[in-house]
Design an enzyme around this catalytic site. Structure first.
Site, PDB file in Angstrom:
ATOM      1  N   LYS A 240       0.837  -1.195   0.000  1.00 47.09           N
ATOM      2  CA  LYS A 240       0.000   0.000   0.000  1.00 47.09           C
ATOM      3  C   LYS A 240       0.881   1.259   0.000  1.00 47.09           C
ATOM      4  O   LYS A 240       1.968   1.261   0.582  1.00 47.09           O
ATOM      5  CB  LYS A 240      -0.872   0.040   1.263  1.00 47.09           C
ATOM      6  CG  LYS A 240      -1.950  -1.005   1.365  1.00 47.09           C
ATOM      7  CD  LYS A 240      -2.666  -0.860   2.703  1.00 47.09           C
ATOM      8  CE  LYS A 240      -3.766  -1.895   2.899  1.00 47.09           C
ATOM      9  NZ  LYS A 240      -4.922  -1.623   2.038  1.00 47.09           N
ATOM     10  N   ARG A 314     -10.441 -11.494   2.362  1.00 50.68           N
ATOM     11  CA  ARG A 314     -11.368 -12.517   1.872  1.00 50.68           C
ATOM     12  C   ARG A 314     -10.726 -13.896   1.871  1.00 50.68           C
ATOM     13  O   ARG A 314     -11.425 -14.908   1.952  1.00 50.68           O
ATOM     14  CB  ARG A 314     -11.878 -12.139   0.482  1.00 50.68           C
ATOM     15  CG  ARG A 314     -10.867 -12.130  -0.621  1.00 50.68           C
ATOM     16  CD  ARG A 314     -11.288 -11.288  -1.802  1.00 50.68           C
ATOM     17  NE  ARG A 314     -11.272  -9.875  -1.458  1.00 50.68           N
ATOM     18  CZ  ARG A 314     -11.683  -8.901  -2.279  1.00 50.68           C
ATOM     19  NH1 ARG A 314     -12.150  -9.204  -3.476  1.00 50.68           N
ATOM     20  NH2 ARG A 314     -11.639  -7.648  -1.906  1.00 50.68           N
TER      21      ARG A 314
END
Length: 459
Positions: A240, A314
């Site tokens: 990120k 997820r």
């Protein structure tokens, strides 16, 4: 920090809550001195107004709190928390102006107004205390406030002090408090126990990944809560940028929320069989980090093509959701700070949720309105299933194109659950101070779920 009601006190200061659209009638019912004082100060019940009426000999004889109009109140919630912060220390009681759900919301708002995250600074002094109003379940509201405080504390704690081990310790402490049973699988044992995606996401960290499994209750319907416990998310090899990494201590907000909700359920003694599953990991970078284009095989046997290592939540949830299905609960609820797409869709204040069950959705919407915990239903839009199906594996963890990111993530998770399922894609963070919600970690959706459980599970 005292999130409890004050003991009954005959000298408690009365509070009169006055709506702007009914101010004349409400003021007419006040004692002469209070009515004259209100007139002298042009008090007409504007939202957030607080007027203290002096006693004959020092002190406060009464407090008038403006409740505004319905239109003004609709723009936020927990309005009495504002008044609670303005009043001097002392013991107060609500004498008039509120009833029903509004009275309960006001009482909870007062409790939550006392929340402060003081782990790293000197604790503040207790402020204005409220006696539990007649007609509210004081014990219930205090348990709910405790659960919310637990969630906030966990999210607010920096990642250096809230890694997978510390998250496990928080679950262990909660388990001890409520005499629950807990089992933890960690490190390489995740591989031998067939939780390959939890291990893959967390193996690059010096802090071992783990699956926390807590059970409580031995009768009634089965409820399994699954919380994303990514204690810090660098993004992995798809690292990120700094601006996006700044709030990643809150990426375990789903785990924090289900632990807070579990405290509420156990503390209130709901007649159900509760299971809490938390895959706790740190998504770090090292030579053994999982890579873009890797193919992972999940606990369910479905293969997953990794197209972005920053879509890790997820993956760990998928293995936990597969486990949740294996004892056939009546309802599975997952909570996760999963996608930025959800924030774009509904902002930071609403809790978007997914379910195929219209009755559950209706029950949740009604419950959310009653307890001032706003939610918004999102669709499991099946035409988008093709977006999560790559050419060389069963599933794609990060479909290209950027469209419908929250929906495709929810569809991905649904592939791992056969039992009735509800998924929350929450933010878990209050961007700026609001009534009863200081800037920082915040619970989302938990109180709505708690309120809806009796209807959803037939309790």
């Amino acid at each position: 920090m005292t999130l409890t009601f004050a003991e009954p006190n005959p000298n408690a200061i009365p509070i009169h809550v006055i709506s702007a659209d009914k101010a004349d009638d409400a003021l007419a019912r006040l004692p002469d001195a209070a009515r004259s004082w209100a007139k002298a100060h042009d008090f007409m019940g504007g939202l957030g107004e607080v007027l203290t009426v002096p006693a004959d000999k020092n002190g406060i004889a009464a407090v008038l709190i403006g409740y505004g109009t319905q239109a003004k109140r609709a723009r936020d919630r927990f309005h009495l928390a504002v008044a609670a912060k303005k009043l001097p220390a002392g013991v107060y009681h609500l004498a008039s102006g509120l009833e029903g759900d509004a009275l309960e919301e006001a009482a909870l708002a007062w409790l939550l107004s006392a929340y402060r995250f003081d782990r790293y600074r000197k604790p503040g002094k207790d402020g204005a205390r409220l006696i539990a109003p007649d007609g509210v379940d004081a014990a219930r509201l205090q348990v709910i406030a405790e659960g919310e405080a637990l969630t906030r504390d966990l999210i607010n704690t920096p990642a250096a002090d809230m890694g997978p081990k510390e998250l496990e310790e928080a679950a262990q402490s909660l388990s001890s408090t409520h005499d629950a049973r807990i089992n933890v699988i960690k490190g390489d044992s995740l591989v031998s126990s067939n939780f390959p995606m939890i291990h893959a996401v967390g193996r690059a960290s010096t802090r071992a990944p783990r699956l926390i499994d807590m059970r409580w209750g031995d009768s009634g319907p089965g409820l399994t809560l699954v919380g994303k416990g990514v204690c810090f998310d660098t993004g992995g090899l798809n690292i990120k940028p700094a601006a996006s990494m700044g709030l990643m201590k809150k990426d375990m907000g789903g785990a924090a929320t289900v632990l807070g909700l579990a405290h509420m359920i156990m503390g209130l003694g709901l007649k159900l069989r509760l299971r809490v599953l938390i895959p706790a990991v740190e998504n770090s970078i090292d030579g053994n980090a999982y890579r873009p284009q890797d193919i992972l095989t999940s606990r369910k046997g479905l293969t997953v093509e990794i197209n972005n290592t920053d879509a890790e939540g997820r993956l760990v949830l998928a293995d936990a959701l597969t486990l949740s299905d294996e004892d056939d609960p009546d309802l599975v609820v997952s909570m996760a700070t999963l996608t930025g797409a959800a924030r774009v869709a509904v902002g930071p204040d609403l809790s978007p949720f997914y379910t195929d069950n219209d009755d559950h959705a209706a029950a949740l919407a009604k419950a959310a309105a009653r307890v001032a915990d706003p939610v918004w239903r999102m669709p499991f839009h099946e035409p988008y299933e093709a977006m999560i199906e790559p050419s060389i594996a069963d599933l794609d963890n990060a479909p290209k194109g950027g469209f419908a990111g929250s929906i495709t993530a929810a569809l991905f998770l649904r592939r791992f659950v056969e039992n009735p399922y509800m998924h929350f894609d929450i933010y878990g963070w209050q961007p700026s101070d609001a009534p009863a919600r200081p800037k920082g970690g915040v619970g989302m959706g938990a109180r709505a779920v708690l309120e809806a459980l009796p209807e959803m599970l037939g309790l």
